[in-house]
Design an enzyme around this catalytic site. Structure first.
Site, mmCIF file in Angstrom:
data_model
loop_
_atom_site.group_PDB
_atom_site.id
_atom_site.type_symbol
_atom_site.label_atom_id
_atom_site.label_comp_id
_atom_site.label_asym_id
_atom_site.label_seq_id
_atom_site.Cartn_x
_atom_site.Cartn_y
_atom_site.Cartn_z
ATOM 1 N N LYS A 176 -5.852 -2.621 -2.386
ATOM 2 C CA LYS A 176 -5.153 -2.028 -1.246
ATOM 3 C C LYS A 176 -6.112 -1.812 -0.075
ATOM 4 O O LYS A 176 -5.728 -1.955 1.095
ATOM 5 C CB LYS A 176 -4.494 -0.716 -1.677
ATOM 6 C CG LYS A 176 -3.366 -0.951 -2.678
ATOM 7 C CD LYS A 176 -2.915 0.314 -3.365
ATOM 8 C CE LYS A 176 -1.796 -0.017 -4.362
ATOM 9 N NZ LYS A 176 -1.514 1.100 -5.277
ATOM 10 N N GLY A 208 7.023 2.973 -7.772
ATOM 11 C CA GLY A 208 8.413 3.232 -8.151
ATOM 12 C C GLY A 208 9.334 2.121 -7.692
ATOM 13 O O GLY A 208 9.082 1.445 -6.701
ATOM 14 N N GLU A 259 -0.505 0.584 -16.789
ATOM 15 C CA GLU A 259 -0.224 -0.606 -17.576
ATOM 16 C C GLU A 259 -0.779 -0.439 -18.992
ATOM 17 O O GLU A 259 -1.621 0.426 -19.239
ATOM 18 C CB GLU A 259 -0.916 -1.823 -16.934
ATOM 19 C CG GLU A 259 -0.589 -2.044 -15.485
ATOM 20 C CD GLU A 259 0.816 -2.580 -15.288
ATOM 21 O OE1 GLU A 259 1.264 -3.388 -16.127
ATOM 22 O OE2 GLU A 259 1.473 -2.172 -14.321
ATOM 23 N N GLY A 261 4.905 5.303 -17.800
ATOM 24 C CA GLY A 261 5.066 4.051 -17.073
ATOM 25 C C GLY A 261 4.200 3.951 -15.828
ATOM 26 O O GLY A 261 4.315 3.008 -15.056
ATOM 27 N N VAL A 284 0.858 -1.188 0.000
ATOM 28 C CA VAL A 284 0.000 0.000 0.000
ATOM 29 C C VAL A 284 0.893 1.237 0.000
ATOM 30 O O VAL A 284 1.739 1.395 0.884
ATOM 31 C CB VAL A 284 -0.927 0.024 1.238
ATOM 32 C CG1 VAL A 284 -1.808 1.268 1.233
ATOM 33 C CG2 VAL A 284 -1.789 -1.227 1.296
#
Lengths: 339, 339
Positions: free
Chosen positions: A226, A319, A211, A208, A154
């Site tokens: 989440k 990231g 998707e 990016g 999360v």
């Protein structure tokens, strides 16, 4: 601490980079030394070396597309079945970073259970097993006397879980609401500058964030997954996807965005959970809310507590290094609690 | 866990209320049971009962203005000297909540050292000793093998210290900047609605945010004291007040506030610290910053980290229960680490 990684995509490689680049710092500041003894993937093969794998060679092989490109050193064992390898490997912790399946949690859930059953702690950035199989995970962890950690599931490594479960201990949390998906927040932010939904989505994909198939993000399922994890971490309630009201942002038009701006509000995809249930959907948030100030791909969560009132944490939600840090912080937590 | 409180104003009473009202919850969720065995004040007398004081009677006596009004039960010991009592009392933890002196840290610093020397952990909401005497505190704590905790000194119980020192372990924090004083943020927020500085200050005083002598708040010294604590907690650098550039908000006019608004910015009293030094002063913050969204008496801090980028925590910066929770969270931390 000996680690086995299952999955070796962006996040797993991020963790290995951190372990390589911070080796001296982690040892001097926390007395923490980690060794990656095994990496198992479904598409790139598996590697095991009881004395530890070379992190540079490992990253190099992964970036060239196959663990088969890891140099042929003495003692390296290749291409075992993943479950067999989990049971066989002598490791302290299984790091589960394989692709997420929010419906069944599989095959990662089986990997985690096998890890507990063979005496390993489990750390995940993969949401599926925690969202779907929390009871089973805790049961096997308890039987083995091992720990389960999932900070990276999360808000990447931004410590949303550790804040709720550790730093806010002593408070009762009555509600959590937040912006748990960066792609949709990026799109909504771009639309406020006049960009169309389609263009903003295309840009998110180029950067990016989204998707190739963006449905999991824009239809709210990523945030919902989440939310299932927060439901367990905060309230220990066993919600399923079907129990949540989930609505995405694809119905929000440029006109809707402008109307909100004119009224001093911002559209946000808000995930909300209380002990009574949860929902994900677009909400017009007044500028006075800390969540209104969260722009771009950033994430945020507000915990509503009895003693402190509202506590809001804002930070990165995705990231390579950010999620890698989520895994690292769990490893450090296990190191401290078992060292 | 046996507690001795030094000081018994708003914050100390807040902690005792929490311990009274959450007794069952704290025991069932964390196995935590606390007993207040002594309370020592300079103006309201002292009380000690080796078997524990009755929390209702204690709060009642304090609210009526003197610990002398605590009922005359068997075994209660009254009106000892504070230092004598600290050395004599059998307690696990000293809770230091007496009035702050940011210049010398005294007399609280001596109380804390005596507590360590007589084998007690120390928990503070009082900024002075931590800002001024950190080295001495750590030295005595280390010699005694006891713990020092001070969550309540910065942003009340909003876990700014625990976030930096525990949840973000593994990151290097390069900078912290934040809104660490609620009074000044309240005044600046009210001025944005057109209220004059003088009227906003008067209102802050009416609401209990600002002291009768508001200089410590509006001239930046309260925020500066918190910055000295963050300098130690984050970077372990021994800054003194004289090392900081400190400027308050009294020079900010309504015209300044309007000019910032017109440019899409907000005036905030920003406290900022890096390993190179620190400052407190009014800054025009762009609306895109998470700190710009912090209104009224709320506080916030942004940590700039190597792996996660910016992480911002927003929450209450003052209050009876909020600061009481800061103390409680430190007690729970000690309970967990020593239990």
């Amino acid at each position: 601490m000996k680690l086995m990684l299952v999955g070796f995509g962006v996040v797993g490689q991020g963790l290995v980079e951190i372990l390589r680049d911070k080796r001296a710092e982690l040892e001097s500041r926390y007395g923490f030394r980690a060794q990656v003894v095994a990496v198992a993937t479904r598409s790139k093969g598996t590697l095991y070396h009881p004395d530890g794998l070379n992190l540079d060679w490992l990253l190099d092989a992964a970036q060239r597309g196959s663990l088969a490109l890891y140099p042929p050193v003495d003692g390296v064992i290749r291409d075992e079945g993943i479950l067999t390898l989990i049971r066989r490997v002598e490791a302290d912790v299984l790091v589960e970073v394989s692709p997420t399946n929010l419906h069944t949690g599989q095959p990662a859930l089986s990997y985690c259970l096998a890890a507990f059953d063979s005496g390993k702690h489990v750390v995940l950035a993969n949401k599926g097993p925690v969202a779907v199989g929390y009871d089973e995970l805790l049961e096997h962890a308890g039987q083995a006397g091992k720990l389960l950690r999932f900070e990276g599931t999360v808000m990447a490594g931004t410590p949303s879980i550790r804040l709720a479960m550790q730093a806010l201990r002593g408070c009762v949390i009555a509600e959590a609401r937040g912006i748990l998906n960066g792609t949709t927040n990026y799109i909504l932010t771009q639309m406020e500058s006049g960009m169309s939904y389609a263009d903003a989505l295309a840009q998110a994909q180029q950067l990016g964030y989204a998707e190739a198939d963006p449905a999991g993000d824009v239809d709210g399922w990523d945030a919902a997954g989440k939310l299932l994890i927060l439901a367990r971490a905060l309230f220990n309630i066993p919600l399923k996807m079907d129990d949540l009201e989930v609505k995405g942002i694809s119905g929000i038009s440029l006109d809707d965005v402008k109307a909100a701006q004119a009224a001093g509000e911002r559209w946000k995809l808000i995930a909300r959970i209380t002990p009574e249930g949860g929902s994900v959907g677009p909400v017009r948030v007044p500028l006075s809310s800390p969540l209104a100030a969260v722009s771009g791909a950033t994430n945020a969560v507000t915990y509503v507590t009895d003693l402190l009132g509202e506590v809001t944490l804002v930070g990165s939600g995705a990231g390579r290094l950010q999620t890698g840090f989520g895994l690292l912080s769990d490893l450090l937590d296990i190191h401290e609690r078992t060292g």
